[in-house]
Design an enzyme around this catalytic site. Sequence first.
Site, PDB file in Angstrom:
ATOM      1  N   ASP A   1       0.605  -1.024  -0.203  1.00 37.36           N
ATOM      2  CA  ASP A   1       0.324  -0.159  -0.201  1.00 37.36           C
ATOM      3  C   ASP A   1       1.018   1.531  -0.133  1.00 37.36           C
ATOM      4  O   ASP A   1       2.261   0.780   0.005  1.00 37.36           O
ATOM      5  CB  ASP A   1      -0.649   0.053   1.100  1.00 37.36           C
TER       6      ASP A   1
ATOM      7  N   ASP B   1      -0.159   4.908   1.135  1.00 35.27           N
ATOM      8  CA  ASP B   1      -0.407   5.957   1.966  1.00 35.27           C
ATOM      9  C   ASP B   1      -0.631   5.685   3.446  1.00 35.27           C
ATOM     10  O   ASP B   1      -0.857   4.560   3.542  1.00 35.27           O
ATOM     11  CB  ASP B   1      -2.237   6.619   1.667  1.00 35.27           C
TER      12      ASP B   1
END
Length: 399
Positions: free
Chosen positions: A180, A182
């Site tokens: 991922d 963020d």
Amino acid sequence: MNDTRTVLVTITGKDRPGVTSTLFDALGEFNVEVIDVEQIVIRGQLVLCILVTAGRDEGELRAAVHRAAARVGMHAEIRSGVGDNAPRAAGRSHVTLIGAPLRSGAMGAITGRITACGANIDRIFRLSKYPVTSIELHVSGAPTEKLRAELAAEAKLQGVDVAVQRSGLWRRAKRLIVMDVDSTLIQDEVIELLAERAGCLGEVAKVTEAAMRGELDFEQSLRERVALLAGLDASVIEDVRRAVRLAPGARTLIRTLKRLDYRCGIVSGGFTQVTDHLVAELGIDYSAANTLEIVDGRLTGRLVGPIIDRPGKAAALRRFAAEAGVPLSQTVAVGDGANDLDMLNAAGLGVAFNAKPVVREVADAVVNVPYLDTILFLLGLTRDEIEAADAEDDAEDSD
């Protein structure tokens, strides 16, 4: 070998050059067979264990070992027996324990849980001493799933991180990591950086937090947040790119995995206008993210193309694995929010990195320290190995 008489030689004392060679020179006079050897040095103190066949004159062998140990200022203990080491029990696992700091009480509680599971600790060694202390234990005698559940509960009580993985060749074969972006690869939430410039940070941050906890449908919440950015000058995207901060250890993680011929991917509910820059900067192999629509130099408040949501992230992992020719069992996925759950469950090793409770409860491994390169310790690498590779590259660059 089970009925062969053997001798276990244990040498202890202050480490110095020549100890091991002196002992083997002494044993070499008797032409005995070496069955097993293990050595460890902690703060300059050496423990060397050598298991050999007894030979024809065990008494003289014992005397020779004691003389050799005395010559190098060491203490020798010798025990006779029959056969090799007892075989390890079934149900073998690697347990990685991480603390910042790692206190003795936590270590005692974790090892106590291992014992309560009916398992045995066959080996312990340190992987790193900074910025976190990480210890790996080789454990046998209990199913990995049972051990994982028991140790996860204890780790939560003790305020440490633990990862339990099945032992075997598969652990060494992982060749794709997908992260991922963020609050994982980077410290920021890109949509919040954009919202700050659009004057709607509070509203957007509240929705983002609820979505990451799994309380809102991700696609719906994303479209609602993006709509609030309508009219924002697209030039602010460059400001946001410059403001983005990589997670501590992100460069080390990717650089080290690249040395091991890993493929690295990122998958984000954020935006290609920022992730494309990260791909170029870090040498990422695969990427999937959403795209902000821009018309006449301004954000329209809409998205272009399919949405990368919770199912989309898992689909991207499978697509990257297929392109890399890597089975899903040999993949690692790292994330922090509810929209990462499908991806973490699909991967061979799912890592919750500073994650929401809903993610920590189901991930294979949990990391709650801010250093992304801690993931390397879950893969069995040591800080010494990582730094040695960096130093070698630095030396080559300076030539």
